[in-house]
Design an enzyme around this catalytic site. Sequence first.
Site, PDB file in Angstrom:
ATOM      1  N   ALA A 789       0.851  -1.190   0.000  1.00 46.51           N
ATOM      2  CA  ALA A 789       0.000   0.000   0.000  1.00 46.51           C
ATOM      3  C   ALA A 789       0.888   1.242   0.000  1.00 46.51           C
ATOM      4  O   ALA A 789       1.593   1.503   0.980  1.00 46.51           O
ATOM      5  CB  ALA A 789      -0.906  -0.001   1.227  1.00 46.51           C
ATOM      6  N   PHE A 808      -3.236   8.038  -0.686  1.00 48.21           N
ATOM      7  CA  PHE A 808      -3.066   6.689  -0.124  1.00 48.21           C
ATOM      8  C   PHE A 808      -3.922   5.680  -0.878  1.00 48.21           C
ATOM      9  O   PHE A 808      -5.063   5.959  -1.239  1.00 48.21           O
ATOM     10  CB  PHE A 808      -3.464   6.722   1.361  1.00 48.21           C
ATOM     11  N   HIS A 809      -3.342   4.498  -1.110  1.00 42.52           N
ATOM     12  CA  HIS A 809      -4.063   3.379  -1.717  1.00 42.52           C
ATOM     13  C   HIS A 809      -3.967   2.189  -0.772  1.00 42.52           C
ATOM     14  O   HIS A 809      -2.899   1.619  -0.587  1.00 42.52           O
ATOM     15  CB  HIS A 809      -3.460   3.022  -3.079  1.00 42.52           C
ATOM     16  N   SER A 810      -5.104   1.780  -0.208  1.00 46.01           N
ATOM     17  CA  SER A 810      -5.135   0.661   0.732  1.00 46.01           C
ATOM     18  C   SER A 810      -5.037  -0.669  -0.007  1.00 46.01           C
ATOM     19  O   SER A 810      -5.190  -0.743  -1.233  1.00 46.01           O
ATOM     20  CB  SER A 810      -6.428   0.709   1.546  1.00 46.01           C
TER      21      SER A 810
END
Length: 965
Positions: A789, A808-810
Amino acid sequence: MAASRYKDKDAGVVLSFGGQWVSWSHTAAAYLAFLSALVVGCTLHYRKIVQNEWYGYPDEWFPSVSAAIGDRYPERSIFMLFIAITSGPRFALVGLWYLLTAKPGRALPKAVAIFGVVRTLTCGGWTYITSTDDHDWHDILMISYLVFTIPWTVGCIALSPLNAKAIRYRKYLATSFFGTLVPLVYFFIQHKVHRVPGAYTTYAFFEWSLILLDVGFDAVTALDFDTFEVVVRDVKGASKGVNGSSVPAAVLEKEKDKATGGVFSAGFRLGEALDIAADVYHGFVFWSTLTSVGLVVWFFPLWHMGISGYEVTILSSVAPALLAIKPLRSLVVKNQRLMHLLSLAGVAAYLVEEPVYRLFVVGFGVAMSCLSWAATLFSDSVQPARLEARILAWIIGLLMSSVAKFAWYTNNPIWPVMHAANGGWNGTGLVLGVLAALRFTRRAPLQVENPVENKSGSALLSALGIGGLFFALNSLLSDTSTMILWVWDGYPIRGPVSNVHAWYTIAAMTAGVVMGVSKPALVTTWTAYGVGCLGAALLTLYQQWFGYYGALTLAAYLMAISIPMISSASKKSPAVTFGLGFFIYNLMSLFHVWVVAYAFVPGGPLVREHTDWVMLTMMLLIGVGVFDLISQQAKSGFKNPDRRRPAHTGHRKYHVGALGVLNVLFLCANFLRFPTNDYKPYHGEDRVLTAGIWTIHFSLDNDMWSSEYRMRDLIKELEIDVVGLLESDLQRMIMGNRDTTQFLAEDLGMYVDYGPGPNKHTWGAALLSKFPILNSTHHLLPSPAGELAPAIHATLDVYGTAVDVFVFHSGQEEDVEDRRLQSEYLAQLMGSSTRPSILLSYLVTDPLQGNYNTYVSDVSGMHDVDDTDDDRWCEYILFKGLRRTGYARVSRSTITDTELQVAKFVVPATEADRASVWTVPKKLRDRRVAETEVPEGFKFPDMFKGEGVRGHQYHVFDEPRYYGF
């Protein structure tokens, strides 16, 4: 003035003088023009002419050429007077040089004379149109002048008469001139981009040095023009080829060849030049087709979220294995023209609308391209000079592909994902491809039925080397920004930048090609291989400039070793060297993708995040190829490969010319793409910041077209100042080694942070901002089981207030523990900031449930942009310390699989407002108001209301929501 030495022939001659006075008068007038303006300017307007856009005296204390000659009266008038006087001797100098060097049947003197005239006209352009008059045209004409100086300088050295002193001076002055360009550009970037105090003064010294060296280079003609008498009569016979020097002609010719690298020792023929141009363009088509197949294959697992079955198309490149069948090999070699024309299917594929069928057409084109090139190299391997010409065309074709991709912001204009609507030149590329293929195949094959194969080396070892080499060339050198992004680590900028420093990669590649041709003995050694391995290690292990130095070293080595390695492979069984070689290339390509796609492929966790293993395997494979080369040299009894150079190397001057042209074209594109760094927000008067989050699905739309133009249009029309882009890392072979952020940032006028680079094994997170990025750090959040992530923590200068933005990329839905750990990490990271903050994110959670309550919590201090919006699952915008005034969701049309979410915030102007905004009660903060109560600058555009435009409209709420407190 001097009387003629031919008294009996001087009847009627009123005035005569030696031709050298043309040179001296030009030199005196030119120096006087510039130096008089400098002296007068420093005397009358010193502090004004040392002032630039950022600093003045005492930080800057020496004026640039432009400031000295064009900003003030009377120095501008004095300069223009003397520069006008200079123009007469200047045109006379060009004319005399042509008369001196012109020989029957030689085209080069005419070309050099044309370059000299155009160069003189552009000089008048940038001197008479100053930066104060029109900054753009001044720069365009100055860059044009520098561009035309290259062929003028090289041409003058190549045509230099047999005069040892003149040749020596030209070499020294030309080397100094072009060497000065490197620090000149460096300090200009320090001034323009980094705004370093005093950098412009240092730049000015190098700029003045260029003037002195440039005029000095032309002054050397005085040593040659003493052979002329005006009215023009050749008094020594030098223009007829007579050597009037005491130094033997053979020695002078050797000195001249040394100055020019020997590439101009033979005459220029238009037909040969067209042959090389066609060969290089055909090589460009090969690399364009080969680099496109992974991109169109990628479209299908991207939509299937796993193995689709279409991945088998990448094996189309192993088609040379079919050459193991002798009747088929004979058929292919005899019909090379047909095979090469069929390979153009990869370029014509853009005409096929349906993605599946387009993929099949591209696969067929790649198969034909690899098969036909392998057959051509094998057929021509019995004639060393012809083989070398083919290999050079193939390798320079890769360089041309990189140049074209830079000019098209990392997209290749003839890829099958391009068409007229997104900047493609497919039709033009196809027509040129047909013409190039016809000329490329106009010579009969040299061997067909009875192949002469090289028995001294191993075809298997050669295949291993070819597989590693082709993987290296495609994965690292098919785009100039790839290795730059490997070493990128955020703001403040401490390393190379793609749209400023990418030419260094091209220069290293060019040097490698020249080295591979001119010094094969140096290239095919374990020492050179060790240097290449060192470059690979530095690129893998280090960031910023130190890592990039390793990248440049590796680039030069790969291009250099390509020539002897492909030459050796061509002399063995093509089915093994190229068929098996491309199979190994494909295995390496999968390895290269598996390290980041481990969550979606069988056996993926075994190679998770091991780019270092990929690099090590690549260099070991190349090492096997080097071992085979060295073994062949030992067995054949030749310790020095230079002894076996092709006997006829006339093609080299054209290939060097092609390299020169491509470098010049790249520098022109580099100039056009140079950042201005003067970007403005859309509603600065209202202190509004419009922020958006968008998952762009690797910039391929639902119909498999590159989507940058459509994305640009929507972002611009929504007037977004700051946008986070997810699934944005395209710097892998399977994605075409692209970078969407370059086009968007430059076209929209925004600063850009690419986020964690391609060697950090994420799917990408990027930030574009109208506001200067003061600082940014990249984070890889805890991901013990699933995909990594990525996150960016950036601090922006928003109307004088420092505002933190998190992109942000989970992780994926399946990895529950990963997402929990990531939510805790990000909450702590956001909570550590005491500044106003915005989160632009992909969270994979339902509103008000589960990990949502970690992101929106007392730990993070963040608030949801609208907690009544219960239709979300992935994209969220959170904030703190700002006045939220609006929120909208905009449909994606067919650009990607995710909508664009947008929010508007007002940055408090006073200290009291900044303090009060932190303590506003939730009920007041969430108070919704009608659009009529909102100031005009706070509103979203009306064009997306109702049915919207191009498939984009406000949805879910059917209209934007506005808030006030």
